[in-house]
Design a protein around this motif. Structure first.
Motif, short mmCIF file in Angstrom:
data_model
loop_
_atom_site.label_atom_id
_atom_site.label_comp_id
_atom_site.label_asym_id
_atom_site.label_seq_id
_atom_site.Cartn_x
_atom_site.Cartn_y
_atom_site.Cartn_z
N SER A 1 42.58 50.63 49.22
CA SER A 1 43.80 49.71 49.70
C SER A 1 43.48 48.46 50.50
CB SER A 1 45.16 50.51 50.24
OG SER A 1 44.63 50.79 51.76
N PHE B 1 41.97 46.14 47.80
CA PHE B 1 43.17 45.58 46.67
C PHE B 1 43.84 44.57 47.57
CE2 PHE B 1 42.95 49.81 44.40
CZ PHE B 1 42.48 49.13 43.05
N THR C 1 46.24 41.01 41.43
CA THR C 1 47.27 42.26 41.58
C THR C 1 46.46 43.25 41.72
OG1 THR C 1 47.96 42.56 39.43
CG2 THR C 1 49.14 40.90 40.78
N LYS C 2 46.89 44.52 42.29
CA LYS C 2 46.55 45.94 42.13
C LYS C 2 46.44 46.30 40.80
CE LYS C 2 46.91 50.56 43.99
NZ LYS C 2 47.58 51.26 44.91
N GLU C 3 47.53 45.91 40.03
CA GLU C 3 47.54 46.33 38.56
C GLU C 3 46.59 45.91 37.72
OE1 GLU C 3 50.97 47.52 40.81
OE2 GLU C 3 50.29 45.46 40.42
N GLN C 4 46.08 44.37 37.90
CA GLN C 4 45.14 44.07 37.13
C GLN C 4 43.87 44.30 37.64
OE1 GLN C 4 46.08 39.85 38.78
NE2 GLN C 4 46.13 39.22 36.78
N SER D 1 43.08 47.32 38.58
CA SER D 1 42.83 48.73 38.57
C SER D 1 42.23 49.20 37.13
CB SER D 1 44.25 49.45 38.63
OG SER D 1 44.42 49.50 39.74
N GLU D 2 42.11 48.13 36.21
CA GLU D 2 41.80 48.17 34.92
C GLU D 2 40.20 47.91 34.68
OE1 GLU D 2 43.53 49.04 32.15
OE2 GLU D 2 45.18 49.27 33.30
N THR E 1 37.86 44.76 32.57
CA THR E 1 38.90 43.60 31.93
C THR E 1 38.90 42.54 33.04
OG1 THR E 1 40.39 45.66 31.25
CG2 THR E 1 41.44 43.55 31.47
N CYS F 1 40.40 39.50 34.79
CA CYS F 1 41.75 39.15 35.28
C CYS F 1 41.57 37.70 35.85
CB CYS F 1 42.16 40.14 36.45
SG CYS F 1 42.07 41.78 36.09
N ARG G 1 36.89 44.46 37.26
CA ARG G 1 36.30 45.83 37.98
C ARG G 1 35.40 46.32 37.46
NH1 ARG G 1 40.44 50.60 40.29
NH2 ARG G 1 38.67 51.98 41.28
#
Length: 342
Positions: free
Chosen positions: A40, A43, A52-55, A57-58, A61, A63, A76
């Motif tokens: 956390s 992130f 963002t965390k959502e970005q 997490s992939e 990919t 971002c 990531r």
């Protein structure tokens, strides 16, 4: 310039990325966001960079930052993932690489050696191979004061013998220096290794002494003080470290070639050794609380004293750390209280 920063969700990588962006460079950050400590915080650092965390997490990919636009992108990815990393190098055509990703921690290496082999050796060889095949003008990478091991002479100097590491972590960092030397020699890749000395400050790692002590004192829990407090460290504030890294990154290639700088090693520290108990007193002062100390013997893999001779970095880059321990600890405790809403 267009720069790859590995470990960009980490403590030093985050600060270096932010500084490079603000200085007008285009940065692509790579980090695997592993579970060595609470992700956390990683992130949250990326959040400061507009990812963002959502970005984040992939996996694998690209971002783009909502704050800095094209100047910061993030992927990531583990640095040992050679095929994916090669594609990134081919796609983005970096000018330089700032390699800060690694499995950190001396004590953790006693229990989880595989993590160090994969990240610090396999991962580093992948970075070197990518630099070799994609015309990278300069590779700057993180080494560590840990390479000095059982060295008794202080302050530590770059030409001291460093053949007696006392932890696997230190051994991998020494190995990185040797691997970089071979690639510089064989393929004319300019490489610069920076031996970091006990970096601290806002957004720092939770496994480091300042974070552990601040957290425990705030919660009125005992702190573990090893070697019964008879320890000294060259504590170096993160802004001073970042300044040094950026100076090295921004040096012109014409000047580097003129000076025949294909392989260099530098200490990067505060050029002063501080007593651990004095460091604890500063934390107590800025928290307004006394520490409950649990005095313990020396830990395996630990050393009693570190102290960086930084004459070479001063000579070649005009590097001058300026943050006092009191100011640095104050900045950290203020960040800690704000981040954790204490």
């Amino acid at each position: 310039m267009k720069i790859l920063v590995t470990g960009s969700a980490g403590f030093i990588g985050f600060h270096v990325s932010l500084s490079l962006i603000k200085r007008g460079h285009e940065v692509v950050g790579v980090d695997n966001i592993n579970m060595y400590y609470d992700p956390s915080l990683k992130f949250a650092r990326l959040g400061e960079l507009g990812i963002t965390k959502e970005q984040a997490s992939e996996h694998n990919t690209l971002c783009q930052s909502s704050t800095y636009g094209d100047r910061f992108k993030f992927i990531r990815l583990g640095i040992e993932e050679k095929n994916h990393l090669s594609v990134i190098f081919k796609t983005h055509k970096f000018d330089k690489v700032c390699h800060l990703a690694a499995q950190a921690g001396v004590r953790y290496s006693l229990e989880n050696p595989d993590a160090y082999i994969n990240s610090n050796l396999v991962g580093f060889s992948t970075i070197l191979e990518c630099c070799r095949h994609h015309d990278i003008k300069h590779l700057v990478y993180a080494s560590s004061s840990s390479v000095y091991g059982l060295n008794k002479k202080v302050p530590f100097q770059e030409d001291d013998q460093v053949d007696h590491p006392i932890s696997l972590y230190a051994a991998t960092k020494k190995s990185n220096e040797l691997m970089a030397h071979s690639y510089s020699h064989l393929f004319n890749i300019p490489t610069t290794g920076l031996r970091f000395f006990t970096v601290y400050g806002p957004w720092g790692r939770p496994d480091m002494a300042l974070f552990l002590f601040t957290d425990a004192i705030t919660k009125e829990q005992p702190i573990k003080v090893f070697n019964k407090g008879e320890m000294e460290r060259d504590f170096t504030y993160i802004d001073d470290i970042t300044e040094g890294v950026v100076k090295v990154m921004e040096k012109s290639e014409e000047e580097r070639i003129k000076n025949n700088e294909y392989y260099k090693i530098y200490n990067i520290g505060n050029n002063k050794s501080e007593k651990l108990m004095d460091f604890i007193k500063e934390i107590e002062k800025h928290l307004g609380k006394k520490a409950i100390t649990n005095m313990l013997p020396m830990q395996p893999g630990d050393v009693q004293k570190t102290w960086a001779n930084i004459d070479l970095l001063i000579k070649d880059y005009g590097y001058h750390p300026s943050t006092t321990i009191s100011d640095g600890v104050k900045s950290f405790t203020e960040w800690y209280k704000s981040y954790f809403k204490v």
